[in-house]
Design an enzyme around this catalytic site. Structure first.
Site, PDB file in Angstrom:
ATOM      1  N   MET A  12      -1.412 -20.583  -4.698  1.00 32.70           N
ATOM      2  CA  MET A  12      -2.884 -20.469  -4.690  1.00 32.70           C
ATOM      3  C   MET A  12      -3.379 -20.804  -3.285  1.00 32.70           C
ATOM      4  SD  MET A  12      -3.957 -20.580  -8.149  1.00 32.70           S
ATOM      5  CE  MET A  12      -2.874 -20.688  -9.586  1.00 32.70           C
ATOM      6  N   GLY A  40      -1.134 -24.280  -5.066  1.00 37.29           N
ATOM      7  CA  GLY A  40      -0.478 -23.672  -6.218  1.00 37.29           C
ATOM      8  C   GLY A  40       0.720 -24.537  -6.561  1.00 37.29           C
ATOM      9  N   GLY A  42       3.574 -24.075  -7.971  1.00 33.27           N
ATOM     10  CA  GLY A  42       4.909 -23.578  -7.611  1.00 33.27           C
ATOM     11  C   GLY A  42       5.161 -23.707  -6.125  1.00 33.27           C
ATOM     12  N   GLY A 224       1.183 -42.472 -14.356  1.00 28.28           N
ATOM     13  CA  GLY A 224       0.178 -42.942 -13.405  1.00 28.28           C
ATOM     14  C   GLY A 224       0.544 -44.313 -12.857  1.00 28.28           C
ATOM     15  N   ASP A 248      -6.383 -38.873  -1.275  1.00 28.81           N
ATOM     16  CA  ASP A 248      -6.543 -37.571  -1.929  1.00 28.81           C
ATOM     17  C   ASP A 248      -5.309 -37.360  -2.805  1.00 28.81           C
ATOM     18  OD1 ASP A 248      -6.786 -34.920  -2.655  1.00 28.81           O
ATOM     19  OD2 ASP A 248      -7.133 -34.172  -0.622  1.00 28.81           O
ATOM     20  N   GLY A 253       1.451 -34.782  -8.051  1.00 31.34           N
ATOM     21  CA  GLY A 253       2.409 -34.448  -9.104  1.00 31.34           C
ATOM     22  C   GLY A 253       3.447 -33.440  -8.608  1.00 31.34           C
ATOM     23  N   ASP A 254       2.995 -32.485  -7.820  1.00 32.37           N
ATOM     24  CA  ASP A 254       3.914 -31.477  -7.290  1.00 32.37           C
ATOM     25  C   ASP A 254       4.850 -32.087  -6.252  1.00 32.37           C
ATOM     26  OD1 ASP A 254       2.621 -29.591  -8.852  1.00 32.37           O
ATOM     27  OD2 ASP A 254       1.157 -29.176  -7.273  1.00 32.37           O
ATOM     28  N   GLY A 289      -5.460 -33.414   1.444  1.00 30.41           N
ATOM     29  CA  GLY A 289      -4.985 -32.065   1.158  1.00 30.41           C
ATOM     30  C   GLY A 289      -3.772 -32.043   0.251  1.00 30.41           C
ATOM     31  N   SER A 293      -0.368 -32.721   2.936  1.00 29.39           N
ATOM     32  CA  SER A 293      -0.071 -34.154   2.788  1.00 29.39           C
ATOM     33  C   SER A 293       1.418 -34.415   2.536  1.00 29.39           C
ATOM     34  CB  SER A 293      -0.909 -34.739   1.648  1.00 29.39           C
ATOM     35  OG  SER A 293      -0.475 -34.283   0.385  1.00 29.39           O
TER      36      SER A 293
END
Ligand code: RIB
Ligand code: NA
Length: 310
Positions: A12, A40, A42, A224, A248, A253-254, A289, A293
């Site tokens: 994305m 995105g 992925g 968390g 931020d 998670g990614d 970001g 990041s």
């Protein structure tokens, strides 16, 4: 030899607005800052693994608009193999308007565009690349049939599969994930997909084991501020949280999932890989970001050394 990771998933353009507060309905509000960045789930996971040194290849779809070539170029800049990036005629690239509040919390809209065209046939077309991977990474920003097909491919070919069921989707049929090696939800995704409560540690274990009973091998739940748990049919391991001051949280998670795949592929035992992944995600939270990041191997080593010195 290098550790090879294949990501089958989304990309994305992140349109990130830093806000003082969310505007109400019908309200116009001035916001202090904006940044556009590559995102995105992925692509984020692919970039995290690549920055740490994995050899990554990505199976994804972009639109034939102005963003498509930029997305592809960004993957290449990060050293990612783009042979299986497909341009979808007439489609727009995926975009994600994101709002970040002063405490670092975010709200995200995703407009999937070309990502919706990623099909089982794309997996078959990339079969030779996927067969060489030490893991196939999956998320839920593409069609579920594509996810099921990739899980079945991995199970059949003996390639470990890792599924991060984000964003949460009620329509994911966990019954079609038999043979999945790693299922990595957060606690609310786990509750939604197991249909069981996840308020206490015991409930988290029970919910995870209900999925394991259905043919998923290992569950990693992120909690968390309470860290994470690695749950198998017979064991539970606690991964401690890493405390940082959030700037931020977008893409944390990614960062966790992509770096977990990297550290596993690099030969760490799963629990050790998760400890490193928690640190990697924590570092990403201290910076603005999404992909912007994500640290490279050297920056991560510096951060880890500082963490261990306090
Ligand atoms: O997980 C963060 C990501 O979610 C963002 O990069 C955004 O693109 C959405 O996919
Ligand atoms: Na971040």
């Amino acid at each position: 030899d290098t550790n090879r990771i294949a990501v089958v998933g989304s990309n994305m353009m992140d349109l990130i607005t830093y806000i003082d507060r969310m505007p109400g309905r019908g309200e116009t509000l001035e916001a202090p800052d904006f940044a556009m960045g590559f995102g995105g789930k992925g692509a984020n996971q692919a970039v995290a693994a690549a920055r740490l040194g994995s050899s990554v290849s990505m199976v994804t779809c972009v639109g034939d608009d102005a963003f498509g070539p930029q997305v592809r170029q960004n993957l290449e800049t990060n050293g990612i193999d783009t042979r299986h990036v497909r341009i979808v005629g007439g489609a727009a690239s995926g975009v994600a308007p994101i709002f970040v509040e002063p405490d670092g919390e975010n709200a995200i809209l995703i407009v999937k565009g070309a990502n919706s065209a990623l099909a089982p046939a794309d997996i078959d077309a990339a079969a030779d690349t996927l067969r060489q991977a030490s893991a196939i990474l999956l998320q839920l920003e593409v069609e579920l049939e594509t996810v099921y097909h990739a899980v079945a491919f991995g199970a059949r070919e003996g390639i470990p599969t890792i599924l991060n069921p984000a964003p949460a989707r009620r329509d994911l049929d966990v019954g079609r994930l038999a043979g999945l090696d790693w299922f990595c939800p957060n606690e609310s995704e786990l509750a939604l997909l197991s249909g069981l409560p996840t308020a206490t540690d015991a409930e988290v274990v029970e919910a995870a084991r209900s999925l394991i009973a259905g043919g998923i091998r290992n569950v990693v739940v992120t909690l968390g501020g309470r860290g994470a748990r690695l749950i198998t049919a017979t064991t539970v391991q606690e991964i401690a949280p890493v405390a940082v001051t959030p700037v931020d949280t977008t893409g944390a998670g990614d960062a966790f999932i992509g770096s977990f795949a990297h550290f596993c592929g690099a030969g760490l035992e799963p629990a050790k890989a998760l400890i490193q992944a928690a640190r990697y995600a924590a570092l990403s939270i201290t910076r603005r970001g999404t992909q912007s990041s994500y640290a490279n191997a050297e920056e991560f080593a510096d951060f880890t050394a500082r963490q261990l010195n306090v």
